[in-house]
Design a protein around this motif. Structure first.
Motif, PDB file in Angstrom:
ATOM      1  N   ASP A 133       0.829  -1.218   0.000  1.00  0.00           N
ATOM      2  CA  ASP A 133       0.000   0.000   0.000  1.00  0.00           C
ATOM      3  C   ASP A 133       0.857   1.259   0.000  1.00  0.00           C
ATOM      4  N   LEU A 134       1.942   1.241   0.773  1.00  0.00           N
ATOM      5  CA  LEU A 134       2.791   2.427   0.863  1.00  0.00           C
ATOM      6  C   LEU A 134       3.496   2.710  -0.462  1.00  0.00           C
ATOM      7  N   LYS A 135       3.969   1.654  -1.128  1.00  0.00           N
ATOM      8  CA  LYS A 135       4.602   1.847  -2.436  1.00  0.00           C
ATOM      9  C   LYS A 135       3.614   2.418  -3.443  1.00  0.00           C
ATOM     10  N   ASN A 136       2.395   1.902  -3.410  1.00  0.00           N
ATOM     11  CA  ASN A 136       1.373   2.423  -4.319  1.00  0.00           C
ATOM     12  C   ASN A 136       1.016   3.870  -3.995  1.00  0.00           C
ATOM     13  N   GLU A 137       0.993   4.200  -2.712  1.00  0.00           N
ATOM     14  CA  GLU A 137       0.692   5.579  -2.311  1.00  0.00           C
ATOM     15  C   GLU A 137       1.778   6.529  -2.814  1.00  0.00           C
ATOM     16  N   ILE A 138       3.046   6.119  -2.646  1.00  0.00           N
ATOM     17  CA  ILE A 138       4.157   6.965  -3.098  1.00  0.00           C
ATOM     18  C   ILE A 138       4.139   7.099  -4.618  1.00  0.00           C
ATOM     19  N   TYR A 139       3.911   5.980  -5.304  1.00  0.00           N
ATOM     20  CA  TYR A 139       3.899   6.000  -6.779  1.00  0.00           C
ATOM     21  C   TYR A 139       2.776   6.898  -7.288  1.00  0.00           C
ATOM     22  N   ALA A 140       1.596   6.785  -6.674  1.00  0.00           N
ATOM     23  CA  ALA A 140       0.472   7.640  -7.069  1.00  0.00           C
ATOM     24  C   ALA A 140       0.787   9.106  -6.791  1.00  0.00           C
ATOM     25  N   LYS A 141       1.473   9.366  -5.688  1.00  0.00           N
ATOM     26  CA  LYS A 141       1.839  10.743  -5.347  1.00  0.00           C
ATOM     27  C   LYS A 141       2.832  11.295  -6.362  1.00  0.00           C
ATOM     28  N   TYR A 142       3.808  10.463  -6.762  1.00  0.00           N
ATOM     29  CA  TYR A 142       4.764  10.892  -7.781  1.00  0.00           C
ATOM     30  C   TYR A 142       4.044  11.335  -9.047  1.00  0.00           C
ATOM     31  N   GLU A 170       1.056  12.525  -9.464  1.00  0.00           N
ATOM     32  CA  GLU A 170       0.231  13.728  -9.389  1.00  0.00           C
ATOM     33  C   GLU A 170       1.042  14.996  -9.116  1.00  0.00           C
ATOM     34  N   LEU A 171       2.324  14.820  -8.782  1.00  0.00           N
ATOM     35  CA  LEU A 171       3.154  15.989  -8.505  1.00  0.00           C
ATOM     36  C   LEU A 171       3.491  16.726  -9.807  1.00  0.00           C
ATOM     37  N   PRO A 172       3.679  18.043  -9.733  1.00  0.00           N
ATOM     38  CA  PRO A 172       3.928  18.835 -10.946  1.00  0.00           C
ATOM     39  C   PRO A 172       5.353  18.674 -11.465  1.00  0.00           C
ATOM     40  N   MET A 173       5.593  19.182 -12.672  1.00  0.00           N
ATOM     41  CA  MET A 173       6.918  19.096 -13.289  1.00  0.00           C
ATOM     42  C   MET A 173       7.970  19.813 -12.446  1.00  0.00           C
ATOM     43  N   ARG A 174       7.555  20.862 -11.749  1.00  0.00           N
ATOM     44  CA  ARG A 174       8.482  21.596 -10.884  1.00  0.00           C
ATOM     45  C   ARG A 174       9.169  20.649  -9.909  1.00  0.00           C
ATOM     46  N   PHE A 175       8.411  19.713  -9.366  1.00  0.00           N
ATOM     47  CA  PHE A 175       8.951  18.766  -8.397  1.00  0.00           C
ATOM     48  C   PHE A 175      10.040  17.896  -9.025  1.00  0.00           C
ATOM     49  N   PHE A 176       9.797  17.402 -10.231  1.00  0.00           N
ATOM     50  CA  PHE A 176      10.746  16.485 -10.864  1.00  0.00           C
ATOM     51  C   PHE A 176      11.990  17.209 -11.367  1.00  0.00           C
ATOM     52  N   LYS A 177      11.898  18.508 -11.569  1.00  0.00           N
ATOM     53  CA  LYS A 177      13.096  19.265 -11.916  1.00  0.00           C
ATOM     54  C   LYS A 177      13.985  19.487 -10.701  1.00  0.00           C
ATOM     55  N   GLN A 178      13.378  19.446  -9.526  1.00  0.00           N
ATOM     56  CA  GLN A 178      14.130  19.709  -8.294  1.00  0.00           C
ATOM     57  C   GLN A 178      14.682  18.436  -7.645  1.00  0.00           C
ATOM     58  N   LEU A 235       5.335  12.910   0.345  1.00  0.00           N
ATOM     59  CA  LEU A 235       3.893  12.732   0.517  1.00  0.00           C
ATOM     60  C   LEU A 235       3.212  14.024   0.968  1.00  0.00           C
ATOM     61  N   ASN A 236       3.956  14.872   1.661  1.00  0.00           N
ATOM     62  CA  ASN A 236       3.396  16.148   2.121  1.00  0.00           C
ATOM     63  C   ASN A 236       3.530  17.258   1.086  1.00  0.00           C
ATOM     64  N   GLU A 237       4.198  16.928  -0.022  1.00  0.00           N
ATOM     65  CA  GLU A 237       4.352  17.921  -1.101  1.00  0.00           C
ATOM     66  C   GLU A 237       2.985  18.195  -1.733  1.00  0.00           C
ATOM     67  N   LYS A 238       2.665  19.447  -1.904  1.00  0.00           N
ATOM     68  CA  LYS A 238       1.381  19.840  -2.488  1.00  0.00           C
ATOM     69  C   LYS A 238       1.564  20.173  -3.967  1.00  0.00           C
ATOM     70  N   THR A 239       0.585  19.777  -4.770  1.00  0.00           N
ATOM     71  CA  THR A 239       0.609  20.129  -6.186  1.00  0.00           C
ATOM     72  C   THR A 239      -0.350  21.271  -6.441  1.00  0.00           C
ATOM     73  N   GLU A 240       0.139  22.232  -7.202  1.00  0.00           N
ATOM     74  CA  GLU A 240      -0.709  23.374  -7.537  1.00  0.00           C
ATOM     75  C   GLU A 240      -1.507  23.131  -8.814  1.00  0.00           C
ATOM     76  N   ILE A 241      -1.207  22.044  -9.504  1.00  0.00           N
ATOM     77  CA  ILE A 241      -1.929  21.727 -10.747  1.00  0.00           C
ATOM     78  C   ILE A 241      -3.203  20.974 -10.379  1.00  0.00           C
ATOM     79  N   VAL A 242      -4.224  21.710  -9.982  1.00  0.00           N
ATOM     80  CA  VAL A 242      -5.510  21.128  -9.609  1.00  0.00           C
ATOM     81  C   VAL A 242      -6.623  21.854 -10.364  1.00  0.00           C
ATOM     82  N   SER A 243      -7.759  21.199 -10.459  1.00  0.00           N
ATOM     83  CA  SER A 243      -8.898  21.780 -11.161  1.00  0.00           C
ATOM     84  C   SER A 243      -9.763  22.562 -10.180  1.00  0.00           C
TER      85      SER A 243
END
Length: 593
Positions: free
Chosen positions: A108-117, A119-127, A331-339
């Motif tokens: 469950d934890l791996k799936n939670e982290i993978y799902a979080k990855y 949904e995170l914005p491109m800004r996160f992956f550049k950092q 997991l506590n990282e927030k994404t600003e790309i929301v509807s």
């Protein structure tokens, strides 16, 4: 321990595993304690029987006493064997509950982290680098599993065993119990001191492991360049240096861990000495029997492994806390790309850019500055400019990889109001840096397009002028591509990426310099095919080639994120400005080539 609070929801979810595991631990320890009492009774029986046996020496009763003794002792032995078997059965049940629970939590934890990855914005992956992301979902989760599995199991066993054993010991002799437990406060102080060191060094090890993973991933991804520039030795030395640092940090942690076991053994040995010394005095005074002393020594030895496991368990908990803290950062990282409104209305394709300004958060580079543009539904626009002019930034904003200042509208509706995944499904995007998956050519074309017929797949490939190439492969559409599509050439990868975009029949088509790796002839073939495909689609053709812009209804020239010219091909040629100069330069280059 505060970081591990995130796992409480999983412990609650699998609470019955935990409850049953605790019950089985209690039963298992009861079957472990009962043999000590049987040993006490048997030893006392031996002593009493011997006393009676010698008291009736020479009497006919002596043989009867001996026969009764021979009958009773095997009975005690059978009981001890039965208790050992039952303890083993329930220990098996403990592992089938608590360890199984830990595997469920790991899943469950791996799936939670993978799902979080995802949904995170491109800004996160550049950092954050890829190696660090991989380390957190693999190594760090593994450390956390050791906490909710073996460490929790040994911890519960320790608590249950201490409560049961001390209760039985107090019922026999409070005085002897006091002396047996006397060394334990010293052990507690030692554990408290060493734990802080373990926590700090565990964090250092995990950080170094992330660096190692990043270096390895970068080496494998860039193996072509490394081999071409003959830098194998350099990267091997670099990895060896990182691995050596990891080894040094691990050895420092091992040195701290190694303090626990000698310390525990010394304290347990001291407890044994106290049991024999104080217990001997109690026997002399007639308050205890030899069986009681044997019972106490068994109890003490039963506690030896759990007490020794305190060091290992505490170390695992501290490592898990350090790992979970690293996981929580993501997991506590927030994404600003929301509807904002989650709209899913039909999209026709009109695009509007109103005072759009975007600054890359990681570098501070201005991608676009006061960009204004209107593109009607079904209209095509070409975005031209030199490297760094903001062309790819515009593509990223259309597919909402970032949110800019100003406003982007689709069909006069703010882009932020659409449900994110829905609006992206309406867009066919061909990125500048092509990424293909390690799968068949057919599945790469079908990627993200839902149900498609084979005819639709073949038509998309034909429109991208790749069909003949695929037919030349021994396995055709079932040819498996290597990592990142390494099996194909640069031009073939671009054309496959185009096929993947157009097969979806999107309302908006974004081509981000997608013909840079093909020759002029192939470019003309693809552009002619695209002219038919783009008739009912809003198309944004981003390129540094003027030839790619001729098909567009309007042309926009960018420089340093600003529009410097716009109009049709004829009007811009007549104007004799930046577009005219680009056209003439590229025309001369083609003539020379």
């Amino acid at each position: 321990m505060k970081a591990l609070a995130h796992l409480n929801k999983y412990l609650l979810k699998y609470k019955w595993y935990l409850v049953l595991g605790t019950v089985f631990t209690i039963i298992s320890n009861l079957f472990g304690i009962l043999p000590a009492q049987i040993v006490r009774q048997s030893l006392d029986l031996v002593k009493d029987t011997l006393d009676v046996y010698f008291a009736f020496q020479g009497s006919s009763l002596q043989s009867g006493i001996r026969d009764q003794f021979y009958t009773t002792i095997p009975y005690f032995g059978f009981l001890i064997l039965l208790m050992a078997i039952m303890k083993g059965v329930f220990l098996f049940m403990v592992r089938q509950t608590i360890i199984v629970m830990s595997r469920h939590i790991e899943f469950d934890l791996k799936n939670e982290i993978y799902a979080k990855y995802q949904e995170l914005p491109m800004r996160f992956f550049k950092q954050h680098n890829t190696g660090d992301l991989m380390a957190r979902i693999s190594e760090d989760v593994g450390k956390v599993r050791m906490y909710v599995g073996p460490a929790l199991m040994y911890g519960i066993n320790l608590v249950v065993l201490i409560v049961l054993v001390i209760s039985y010991m107090l019922s026999v002799s409070p005085k002897l119990t006091f002396y047996v437990l006397l060394p334990l406060p010293f052990l507690s102080v030692a554990i408290y001191y060493v734990n802080s060191v373990i926590m700090k060094r565990s964090e250092q090890i995990q950080a170094q492991l992330s660096t190692l993973s990043t270096d390895a991933q970068e080496t494998f991804s860039g193996i072509r360049v490394i081999k071409t520039f003959v830098q194998e030795s350099f990267f091997a030395d670099k990895f060896r240096a990182g691995a050596d640092e990891f080894k040094k940090r691990s050895l420092k942690l091992v040195k701290v861990d190694s303090l626990f076991y000698p310390l525990v053994m010394v304290l347990v040995g001291l407890s044994n000495v106290l049991v024999i010394y104080v217990g001997g005095q109690e026997i002399i005074n007639g308050r205890l029997t030899a069986g009681n002393i044997a019972e106490f020594i068994i109890y003490l030895n039963m506690m030896t492994w759990p007490v020794m496991a305190i060091g290992w368990t505490t170390s695992q908990v501290q490592r898990a806390a350090a790992s979970q803290q690293r996981i929580n950062e993501f997991l506590n990282e927030k994404t600003e790309i929301v509807s904002r409104k989650k709209l899913m209305t039909e999209v026709k394709g009109k695009l509007s850019f109103r005072d759009v300004r975007f600054v890359y958060p990681d570098s501070g580079i201005v991608g676009l500055d006061r960009f204004n543009l209107e593109v009607a539904a079904g209209e095509s626009v070409a975005i031209l400019g030199t490297t760094g002019s903001g062309k790819s930034t515009l593509a990223n904003l259309i597919v909402r990889m970032y949110d800019p200042e100003g406003e982007i509208r689709v069909d006069d509706v703010p882009l932020k109001d659409y449900e994110v995944s829905y609006i992206r499904r309406q867009i066919g995007y061909v990125p500048q840096e092509v990424f293909l998956f390690s799968d068949t050519i057919e599945n790469n074309v079908r990627f993200g397009a839902g149900e498609l017929t084979m005819e639709e797949v073949e038509q998309a490939v034909k429109d991208a002028d790749l069909y003949d190439n695929i037919q030349g492969f021994p396995e055709g559409f079932q040819t498996r591509l290597g990592e990142r599509g390494i099996t194909l050439s640069g031009g073939q990868k671009q054309r496959l990426s185009i096929a993947r975009a157009i097969v979806r029949q999107p309302k908006i088509l974004v081509l981000d310099d997608s013909l840079s790796a093909v020759d002029t002839h192939t470019e003309n073939v693809i552009l002619n095919n695209l002219s038919r495909i783009m008739k009912d689609k809003t198309s944004v053709i981003i390129s540094h080639r003027v030839s790619s812009a001729k098909l567009a209804d309007k042309i926009v020239v960018l420089d340093e994120g600003k529009i410097v010219e716009s109009g049709t091909h004829e009007s811009l040629m007549n104007k004799g400005g930046v577009y005219f100069e680009l056209h003439e330069k590229q025309l001369k280059t083609e003539e020379l080539s």
